[in-house]
Design a protein around this motif. Structure first.
Motif, PDB file in Angstrom:
ATOM      1  N   ALA A  54       0.827  -1.206   0.000  1.00 24.51           N
ATOM      2  CA  ALA A  54       0.000   0.000   0.000  1.00 24.51           C
ATOM      3  C   ALA A  54       0.864   1.260   0.000  1.00 24.51           C
ATOM      4  CB  ALA A  54      -0.921   0.001   1.221  1.00 24.51           C
ATOM      5  N   GLY A  55       2.136   1.104   0.335  1.00 26.69           N
ATOM      6  CA  GLY A  55       3.019   2.265   0.390  1.00 26.69           C
ATOM      7  C   GLY A  55       2.792   3.129   1.618  1.00 26.69           C
ATOM      8  N   ARG A  56       2.136   2.565   2.627  1.00 28.80           N
ATOM      9  CA  ARG A  56       1.937   3.282   3.894  1.00 28.80           C
ATOM     10  C   ARG A  56       1.651   2.243   4.979  1.00 28.80           C
ATOM     11  NH1 ARG A  56      -3.631   3.533   5.139  1.00 28.80           N
ATOM     12  NH2 ARG A  56      -4.933   2.904   3.393  1.00 28.80           N
ATOM     13  N   GLU A  57       1.670   2.683   6.241  1.00 30.01           N
ATOM     14  CA  GLU A  57       1.426   1.738   7.340  1.00 30.01           C
ATOM     15  C   GLU A  57      -0.066   1.384   7.405  1.00 30.01           C
ATOM     16  OE1 GLU A  57       3.808   0.251   9.169  1.00 30.01           O
ATOM     17  OE2 GLU A  57       5.118   1.291   7.739  1.00 30.01           O
ATOM     18  N   VAL A  58      -0.374   0.105   7.329  1.00 23.62           N
ATOM     19  CA  VAL A  58      -1.775  -0.303   7.440  1.00 23.62           C
ATOM     20  C   VAL A  58      -1.904  -1.360   8.529  1.00 23.62           C
ATOM     21  CG1 VAL A  58      -2.195   0.166   4.991  1.00 23.62           C
ATOM     22  CG2 VAL A  58      -1.613  -2.154   5.712  1.00 23.62           C
ATOM     23  N   SER A  59      -3.089  -1.476   9.103  1.00 22.83           N
ATOM     24  CA  SER A  59      -3.299  -2.553  10.066  1.00 22.83           C
ATOM     25  C   SER A  59      -4.672  -3.194   9.894  1.00 22.83           C
ATOM     26  CB  SER A  59      -3.082  -2.062  11.498  1.00 22.83           C
ATOM     27  OG  SER A  59      -3.515  -0.747  11.633  1.00 22.83           O
ATOM     28  N   ALA A  60      -4.857  -4.319  10.600  1.00 22.40           N
ATOM     29  CA  ALA A  60      -6.015  -5.188  10.403  1.00 22.40           C
ATOM     30  C   ALA A  60      -7.323  -4.405  10.336  1.00 22.40           C
ATOM     31  CB  ALA A  60      -6.081  -6.237  11.498  1.00 22.40           C
ATOM     32  N   SER A  61      -8.176  -4.850   9.421  1.00 22.80           N
ATOM     33  CA  SER A  61      -9.551  -4.400   9.173  1.00 22.80           C
ATOM     34  C   SER A  61      -9.656  -3.162   8.275  1.00 22.80           C
ATOM     35  CB  SER A  61     -10.355  -4.235  10.473  1.00 22.80           C
ATOM     36  OG  SER A  61     -10.144  -2.975  11.021  1.00 22.80           O
ATOM     37  N   ILE A  98      -7.867  -1.527   1.727  1.00 27.62           N
ATOM     38  CA  ILE A  98      -6.780  -0.798   1.061  1.00 27.62           C
ATOM     39  C   ILE A  98      -6.624  -1.228  -0.397  1.00 27.62           C
ATOM     40  CG2 ILE A  98      -5.449  -0.503   3.195  1.00 27.62           C
ATOM     41  CD1 ILE A  98      -3.689  -2.890   2.123  1.00 27.62           C
ATOM     42  N   LEU A  99      -5.944  -0.373  -1.150  1.00 26.02           N
ATOM     43  CA  LEU A  99      -5.580  -0.698  -2.529  1.00 26.02           C
ATOM     44  C   LEU A  99      -4.070  -0.965  -2.521  1.00 26.02           C
ATOM     45  CD1 LEU A  99      -7.314  -0.678  -5.100  1.00 26.02           C
ATOM     46  CD2 LEU A  99      -6.500   1.626  -5.547  1.00 26.02           C
ATOM     47  N   VAL A 100      -3.637  -2.072  -3.125  1.00 22.83           N
ATOM     48  CA  VAL A 100      -2.200  -2.387  -3.105  1.00 22.83           C
ATOM     49  C   VAL A 100      -1.674  -2.592  -4.520  1.00 22.83           C
ATOM     50  CG1 VAL A 100      -2.209  -3.495  -0.838  1.00 22.83           C
ATOM     51  CG2 VAL A 100      -2.600  -4.867  -2.874  1.00 22.83           C
ATOM     52  N   ASN A 101      -0.368  -2.351  -4.672  1.00 17.24           N
ATOM     53  CA  ASN A 101       0.322  -2.663  -5.918  1.00 17.24           C
ATOM     54  C   ASN A 101       0.680  -4.142  -5.926  1.00 17.24           C
ATOM     55  OD1 ASN A 101       0.484  -0.042  -7.133  1.00 17.24           O
ATOM     56  ND2 ASN A 101       1.863   0.482  -5.449  1.00 17.24           N
ATOM     57  N   LEU A 102       0.522  -4.751  -7.082  1.00 17.23           N
ATOM     58  CA  LEU A 102       0.759  -6.188  -7.174  1.00 17.23           C
ATOM     59  C   LEU A 102       2.093  -6.485  -7.856  1.00 17.23           C
ATOM     60  CD1 LEU A 102      -2.847  -7.098  -8.273  1.00 17.23           C
ATOM     61  CD2 LEU A 102      -1.792  -7.652  -6.077  1.00 17.23           C
ATOM     62  N   ASP A 103       2.757  -7.541  -7.378  1.00 19.68           N
ATOM     63  CA  ASP A 103       4.044  -7.945  -7.955  1.00 19.68           C
ATOM     64  C   ASP A 103       3.889  -9.030  -9.009  1.00 19.68           C
ATOM     65  OD1 ASP A 103       5.876  -6.336  -6.239  1.00 19.68           O
ATOM     66  OD2 ASP A 103       4.800  -7.439  -4.677  1.00 19.68           O
ATOM     67  N   PHE A 104       2.826  -9.833  -8.887  1.00 16.22           N
ATOM     68  CA  PHE A 104       2.605 -10.855  -9.915  1.00 16.22           C
ATOM     69  C   PHE A 104       1.137 -11.284  -9.927  1.00 16.22           C
ATOM     70  CE2 PHE A 104       3.274 -14.576 -12.554  1.00 16.22           C
ATOM     71  CZ  PHE A 104       4.246 -14.103 -13.427  1.00 16.22           C
TER      72      PHE A 104
END
Ligand code: SF4
Lengths: 417, 165
Positions: free
Chosen positions: A14-21, A24-30
């Motif tokens: 996500a490029g930032r600190e996230v925690s449970a619940s 988020i939008l994340v960048n995918l590696d594969f």
């Protein structure tokens, strides 16, 4: 408060600190699709207005579920995948290359710290490398092929500790079956598993993949393991991608911690028709079987074939049993030939089919007849799974499957080891 | 937004094969045709009694099993207003949002077969008119509600050119 491995991985994505619940939008590696799910994803890709993929070197489609094609309809779908791959430049693994979940790590596409989605529920397999890898549907895959991203709800984590070392004849498959029965079929729904403990330390990567593979059988989103030297050495041998492994914090918050006594674990068998029906082998010894199957993304690796060869060496497959072997990849088959493993198994009466999913999902390559019992190294024994709802499937380790193939009935492998 | 309809109650662990049997799943890609057979093995007349907007209400782990999207698609094409369950299998959950099928995760013990319900997905309230009780639940995150309002991820992407998160 500290973070679990799942939170660490998703924070990176996500490029930032996230925690449970959090959602988020994340960048995918594969990204991966197989021949059962890719055609719908391709259709959705074009329906969304997709023209090109975000990065063709990060997407693979694998023809493994019905491979080579057993029917006209499936041939058309395979053709659609080939055309899409040519048009977009993504990686295509043709018939016989192997099962998607073997190919992604084996060909170096996944390394520790990565975030991976696959349109197949057993994508959780690569959690064994310390990668956040999970199954999605075809539409998710389509959206991700365009954008390079997907959404997740950051999961809570259950810590799983395998205590003590497994005894003779007890393998990582027995640990995985035990884990599924302890958690039950929905015991980890939406949750991440962080799997650790002394019993994992001396397991090879081959053996570790088996456990992460079956995380979904308890509904889990991912089955993560913390990278160690075994992981790092293995990845360096298989991948040229650079990587930075991530680790959970010491003060991470776990929703629950479960200990499993591995030291006193017996070989396990999951009896029909649910994966979480695992019982110690002593309870089912003697049940007659007509087919034995060694293979799949759970247990079709070189180490699995070697264990079976050790047991079958000097023995023969029972005349009333069909013993089918589908190596999880072509590379594994080549290695098995080189090491003499193929010859032992072949001479003992086993039959090899194309590297891939084999008869696992019931489209071809060994559909059982009515009333038959099958002992299999796969991960699912649902009614109808192998193509016939009138058959019964028992799940066990490669050792148990090999020993049972010799005797024509469910057999404790320890007497052959 | 308020959804109104009647509850059809099912149990725990309703898997994707019960939702739409493999007998039909592999035969056709025509979703309106598939829709006629939803829940058939559990309740043969289900589709014929269903009115547009009615709810499927279930226990835990609704939608477990395969990752194929035919299951939520068939329910959507049967014009079910929402599926209300104690919990959903996670790939089914994603797939439902992506195809535009509304899901409500709530305690369903106080809902019986045939109850008339008013559901507000944004406020997070089910009003059980038959029993005159309110059931609260955590509404879906805005991001998912916006995908649902657009009719699924394909249309959402077409409209916004991306997730628009
Ligand atoms: S081997 Fe079986 S479980 Fe694994 S991907 Fe293939 S069909 Fe699925």
């Amino acid at each position: 408060m500290g973070k679990t491995l799942a939170e660490k991985l998703l924070s990176r994505g996500a490029g930032r600190e996230v925690s449970a619940s959090e959602v988020i939008l994340v960048n995918l590696d594969f990204l991966m699709g197989q021949d059962g799910t890719s055609p719908l994803a391709i259709k959705a890709f074009y329906d969304m207005g997709g023209e090109k993929v975000f990065d063709p070197s990060k997407i693979a489609m694998v023809i493994d579920h019905s491979s080579p094609s057993p029917s006209h309809g499936i041939s058309q779908l395979h053709d659609m995948m080939r055309k899409f791959a040519k048009e977009t430049g993504i990686i295509l693994y043709e018939i016989g290359e192997g099962v998607c979940h073997q190919l992604l790590p084996e060909r170096g596409h996944v390394v520790p710290g990565d975030i991976v989605i696959g349109a197949d529920s057993h994508t959780c397999t690569y959690g064994a490398l310390g990668a956040f890898a999970t199954g999605v549907g075809s539409t998710d895959l389509a959206a991700a092929m365009i954008s390079g991203k997907t959404w997740f709800k950051v999961p809570e984590t259950i810590s799983i500790v395998f205590k003590g070392r497994a005894g003779k004849g007890v393998f990582s498959k027995d640990m995985a079956l035990k884990l599924a029965s302890v958690l039950t079929a929905d015991g980890a729904t939406y949750k991440a598993l962080e799997i650790k403990g002394q019993a994992l330390e001396n397991l090879s990567m081959d053996a570790r993949f088996t456990i992460s593979n079956m995380a979904i059988e308890a509904g889990a989103k991912v089955g993560l393991m913390v990278p160690d030297m075994v992981t790092i050495d293995w990845v360096k041998k298989h991948s040229v991608k650079s990587f930075v492994p991530l680790y959970p914090d010491n003060d991470a918050h776990y929703e629950n911690e479960i200990e499993i006594d591995t030291k006193n674990l017996e070989p396990q068998v999951a009896v029909p028709h649910q994966v979480d029906n695992a019982v110690p082998i002593s309870e089912v010894e003697g049940v007659e079987i007509q087919q034995a199957f060694l293979g799949t993304c759970t247990n079709g690796r070189l180490e699995d074939l070697e264990i079976a060869a050790r047991i079958l060496s000097g023995n023969r497959v029972h005349p009333d049993v069909r013993f089918i072997i589908a190596p999880a990849s072509k590379k594994i088959l080549t290695m098995a030939v080189k090491k003499g493993v193929f010859e032992i198994l072949n001479d003992a009466g086993a039959v090899f089919v194309t590297p891939g999913c084999g008869p696992c999902v019931g489209t071809h390559n060994g559909i059982p007849s009515d009333g038959e019992n099958v002992i299999s190294t796969a991960n699912r024994n649902f009614k109808g799974r192998m193509g016939n709802p009138e058959a019964s499937i028992y799940l066990a380790s490669p050792a148990t499957v090999a020993a049972s193939a010799i005797e024509g009935k469910i057999t404790d492998p320890r007497k052959y080891l | 937004m308020t959804l109104k309809g009647k509850a059809y109650k099912f149990g725990d662990n309703i898997n994707t094969d019960y939702i739409i049997s493999g007998r039909y799943k592999f035969k056709t890609l025509n979703m309106d045709e598939l829709a006629k057979h939803i829940m058939e093995d559990l309740d043969p007349d289900f589709y014929s009694r269903l009115n547009p907007g009615d709810f499927i209400v279930a226990g835990k782990n609704f939608g477990c099993g395969s990752s194929r999207e035919q299951a939520p698609l068939a329910i959507k094409h049967a014009r079910v207003g929402a599926v209300i369950a104690k919990s959903f299998a996670r790939i089914f959950y994603r797939n439902a949002v992506n195809v535009g099928l509304m899901l409500i995760e709530a305690d369903t013990d106080e809902i019986s077969n045939g109850d008339e319900l008013d559901v507000d997905p944004e406020k997070g309230v089910i009003f059980n008119k038959t029993k005159s009780i309110k059931i609260k639940f955590n509404p879906l995150p805005d991001f998912m509600l916006s995908i649902l309002k657009n009719g699924g991820l394909v249309k959402h992407f077409k409209k916004h050119g991306g997730y628009n998160f």
